[in-house]
Write an enzyme that holds these catalytic residues in place. Structure first.
Site, mmCIF file in Angstrom:
data_model
loop_
_atom_site.group_PDB
_atom_site.id
_atom_site.type_symbol
_atom_site.label_atom_id
_atom_site.label_comp_id
_atom_site.label_asym_id
_atom_site.label_seq_id
_atom_site.Cartn_x
_atom_site.Cartn_y
_atom_site.Cartn_z
ATOM 1 N N GLU A 79 -7.966 5.495 14.558
ATOM 2 C CA GLU A 79 -8.886 6.466 13.983
ATOM 3 C C GLU A 79 -10.254 5.817 13.783
ATOM 4 O O GLU A 79 -11.137 6.388 13.176
ATOM 5 C CB GLU A 79 -8.344 7.034 12.680
ATOM 6 N N CYS A 111 -3.576 7.939 10.265
ATOM 7 C CA CYS A 111 -2.662 6.788 10.334
ATOM 8 C C CYS A 111 -1.395 7.081 11.134
ATOM 9 O O CYS A 111 -0.547 6.203 11.286
ATOM 10 C CB CYS A 111 -2.282 6.344 8.927
ATOM 11 N N HIS A 233 4.480 3.844 5.675
ATOM 12 C CA HIS A 233 3.045 3.656 5.905
ATOM 13 C C HIS A 233 2.487 3.141 4.573
ATOM 14 O O HIS A 233 2.729 3.754 3.528
ATOM 15 C CB HIS A 233 2.376 4.979 6.293
HETATM 16 P P1 HMG Z 1 -8.218 4.707 -8.785
HETATM 17 O O1 HMG Z 1 -8.675 5.965 -9.405
HETATM 18 O O2 HMG Z 1 -9.173 3.590 -8.733
HETATM 19 O O3 HMG Z 1 -6.981 4.095 -9.492
HETATM 20 O O4 HMG Z 1 -7.722 5.091 -7.326
HETATM 21 P P2 HMG Z 1 -6.020 4.670 -10.645
HETATM 22 O O5 HMG Z 1 -6.790 4.850 -11.888
HETATM 23 O O6 HMG Z 1 -5.215 5.823 -10.097
HETATM 24 O O7 HMG Z 1 -5.098 3.398 -10.808
HETATM 25 C C1 HMG Z 1 -4.302 2.952 -9.754
HETATM 26 C C2 HMG Z 1 -3.016 2.408 -10.347
HETATM 27 O O8 HMG Z 1 -3.330 1.211 -11.084
HETATM 28 C C3 HMG Z 1 -2.351 3.356 -11.360
HETATM 29 O O9 HMG Z 1 -0.956 3.231 -11.165
HETATM 30 C C4 HMG Z 1 -2.746 2.754 -12.710
HETATM 31 O O10 HMG Z 1 -1.842 3.060 -13.749
HETATM 32 C C5 HMG Z 1 -2.710 1.268 -12.367
HETATM 33 P P3 HMG Z 1 -0.046 4.555 -10.885
HETATM 34 O O11 HMG Z 1 -0.152 5.371 -12.101
HETATM 35 O O12 HMG Z 1 -0.688 5.236 -9.694
HETATM 36 O O13 HMG Z 1 1.302 4.009 -10.589
HETATM 37 N N1 HMG Z 1 -3.435 0.396 -13.266
HETATM 38 C C6 HMG Z 1 -2.972 -0.780 -13.732
HETATM 39 N N2 HMG Z 1 -1.796 -1.401 -13.512
HETATM 40 C C7 HMG Z 1 -1.609 -2.634 -14.116
HETATM 41 N N3 HMG Z 1 -2.524 -3.198 -14.932
HETATM 42 C C8 HMG Z 1 -3.706 -2.599 -15.178
HETATM 43 C C9 HMG Z 1 -3.965 -1.320 -14.561
HETATM 44 N N4 HMG Z 1 -5.023 -0.472 -14.574
HETATM 45 C C10 HMG Z 1 -4.683 0.574 -13.785
HETATM 46 N N5 HMG Z 1 -4.596 -3.189 -15.968
HETATM 47 C C11 HMG Z 1 -6.568 5.293 -5.264
HETATM 48 C C12 HMG Z 1 -6.572 4.619 -6.648
HETATM 49 C C13 HMG Z 1 -5.359 4.811 -4.469
HETATM 50 C C14 HMG Z 1 -6.513 6.803 -5.434
HETATM 51 C C15 HMG Z 1 -7.885 4.881 -4.530
HETATM 52 O O14 HMG Z 1 -7.879 3.506 -4.287
HETATM 53 C C16 HMG Z 1 -8.101 5.613 -3.203
HETATM 54 O O15 HMG Z 1 -8.643 6.705 -3.179
HETATM 55 N N6 HMG Z 1 -7.675 4.991 -2.050
HETATM 56 C C17 HMG Z 1 -7.805 5.613 -0.726
HETATM 57 C C18 HMG Z 1 -6.828 6.738 -0.503
HETATM 58 C C19 HMG Z 1 -5.398 6.291 -0.341
HETATM 59 O O16 HMG Z 1 -5.123 5.135 -0.070
HETATM 60 N N7 HMG Z 1 -4.444 7.250 -0.461
HETATM 61 C C20 HMG Z 1 -3.053 6.956 -0.257
HETATM 62 C C21 HMG Z 1 -2.269 8.139 0.294
HETATM 63 S S1 HMG Z 1 -3.046 8.877 1.722
HETATM 64 C C22 HMG Z 1 -2.653 7.807 3.050
HETATM 65 O O17 HMG Z 1 -1.808 6.969 2.924
HETATM 66 C C23 HMG Z 1 -3.416 7.978 4.315
HETATM 67 C C24 HMG Z 1 -4.509 6.960 4.564
HETATM 68 O O18 HMG Z 1 -3.919 5.712 4.938
HETATM 69 C C25 HMG Z 1 -5.492 7.439 5.635
HETATM 70 C C26 HMG Z 1 -4.991 7.930 6.966
HETATM 71 O O19 HMG Z 1 -3.939 8.532 7.106
HETATM 72 O O20 HMG Z 1 -5.739 7.765 7.914
HETATM 73 C C27 HMG Z 1 -5.322 6.676 3.313
#
Ligand code: HMG
Length: 391
Positions: A79, A111, A233
């Protein structure tokens, strides 16, 4: 006839950022990145690596003269391709010196691209049992500095040879899949960074997994007890764990423990590379096979969940072949990881901001700093110039 994965190669660029240090620079607790997201190191590609060079470097280590004669189809899932018209597969075909009597194409759906390629390869081998197909999944994940997605960036490629009588894993026929038009992650033609609705993408990933998994169970007589491991994935390593946890209660405690331990092994490489989009699921499979402390038994069934935002999901399965471990390139991958160089957050930011000219001007790149055998050496008259240093 058995059809499946005969060889698996992998490449990631030689630079990385430590996620603890990135967290400090972004004023978040390091545990958010290392535990909450589940990432330790993030691969950073220099300008001399693009999706073509990474794929060619991944394939270089696994292809021998016998493969070169037998490969008559190159399918490149990406991609982050480099041209709207010419396929990345043609460049790799040339860089590897493959037989001219071959088809070479690029396929896309986020992906999911490499999974589409593998399914196409299976059909090709079923009709042409003597041939081999080179499947490539290669990408650079870019969200932008100081964005929520930044901690889930990465870069790398996986190369797979799909053939009859495979040495590593036979892919079984049953597969369940799902398409739904959603906007969880996308990258318009004019942007070199992805747009994402992060929370929604996480929810959809799990919903897609649950749907294709339930359909798989309905349409087969299998359940979770039939699996030694499930590979996902992995946009970041916590994501697959969240999906796995939704089904773990279906099996007794000892099976749960086995699946969790195997999940850990299947995330080691991804934890140290980041998201490589199309290649991520296959990097996870490679990690399971190479990082598991004891070899898995031949005949072990492994589930594979592929997800491409936008979205397409698929669940399918493979069964390990006897002595599969003798056909892996673990030493090479250990060396690849050990020879990487850590860069500071400010060096990473500088590299991130350096982009290739998009106005048609020429550029010459210094490939001496890049230890990879295959590099991008520049752009001349709107044509990318590639070098295979081994030739
Ligand atoms: P964010 O808002 O920065 O993070 O975004 P958050 O506030 O949701 O925190 C992440 C996790 O860290 C949470 O855990 C928190 O509790 C934890 P969860 O509740 O989710 O289990 N946390 C802590 N843990 C331990 N100690 C601490 C602490 N503080 C917080 N002190 C997000 C996170 C993944 C949404 C962001 O990074 C993002 O948008 N990433 C890109 C999108 C993505 O990867 N999506 C995944 C699914 S889609 C997919 O897989 C397709 C893709 O590969 C693309 C394609 O297909 O081409 C992306």
């Amino acid at each position: 006839m058995k059809i499946g994965i005969d060889k698996i190669g992998f490449y990631t660029p030689n630079l990385y950022v430590d996620m603890n240090k990135l967290a400090v620079a972004r004023d978040v607790e390091p545990e958010k990145f290392t535990i909450g997201i589940g990432q330790e190191k993030m691969a950073v590609p220099p300008l001399t690596q693009d999706s073509v060079t990474m794929a060619a470097n991944a394939a270089l280590e696994i292809i021998d003269e016998v493969d070169k004669e037998a490969i008559d189809f190159v399918i490149f899932g990406t991609e982050t391709g480099i041209d709207h018209s010419k396929s990345a597969a043609v460049y790799v075909h040339h860089l590897l010196g493959l037989h001219p009597n071959a088809r070479s194409i690029e396929v896309k759906h986020a992906c999911y691209g490499a999974t589409a390629a593998i399914q196409m390869a299976k059909g090709h081998i079923a009709l042409n049992p003597e041939s081999k197909v080179l499947v490539l999944g290669s990408d650079i994940a870019r969200y932008g500095l100081n964005t929520a997605g930044e901690s889930t960036q990465g870069a790398g490629a996986v190369a797979l040879i799909i053939s009859a009588n495979p040495k590593i894993m036979t892919l079984e026929d049953k597969s369940t899949y799902l398409t739904s038009d959603i906007m969880d992650f996308w990258r318009p033609i004019y942007s070199d960074k992805a747009f994402v609705n992060g929370k929604f993408s996480n929810e959809q990933y799990i919903a897609f997994f649950n749907t294709v998994w339930d359909k798989f169970k309905e349409e087969t007589d299998m359940d979770l007890n039939d699996f030694e491991a499930i590979c996902y994935h992995l946009p970041y390593t916590k994501m697959g764990l969240k999906a796995l946890r939704t089904i773990l209660d279906d099996v007794p405690e000892d099976v749960q423990e086995k699946l969790k331990a195997n999940y850990q092994a299947s995330t080691q490489y991804n934890r140290n590379v980041g998201n490589i989009y199309t290649g991520s699921l296959y990097l996870s499979l490679l990690s399971l096979l190479e990082e598991k402390s004891e070899d898995l038994d031949s005949g072990s069934r492994i589930g594979l969940f592929s997800y491409g935002s936008g979205a397409v999901g698929e669940f399918f399965t493979g069964v390990l072949e006897p002595n599969y471990q003798e056909h892996l390139y673990k030493n090479h991958h250990d060396e690849l990881f050990a020879s990487r160089k850590e860069i500071s957050v400010s060096e990473y930011e500088e590299i991130f901001e350096e982009t290739l000219p998009a106005d048609g001007s020429n550029i010459e790149l210094d490939i001496n700093e890049d230890p990879a055998p295959i590099c991008l050496s520049g752009i001349t008259d709107n044509m990318r110039q590639y070098v295979n240093k081994l030739r």
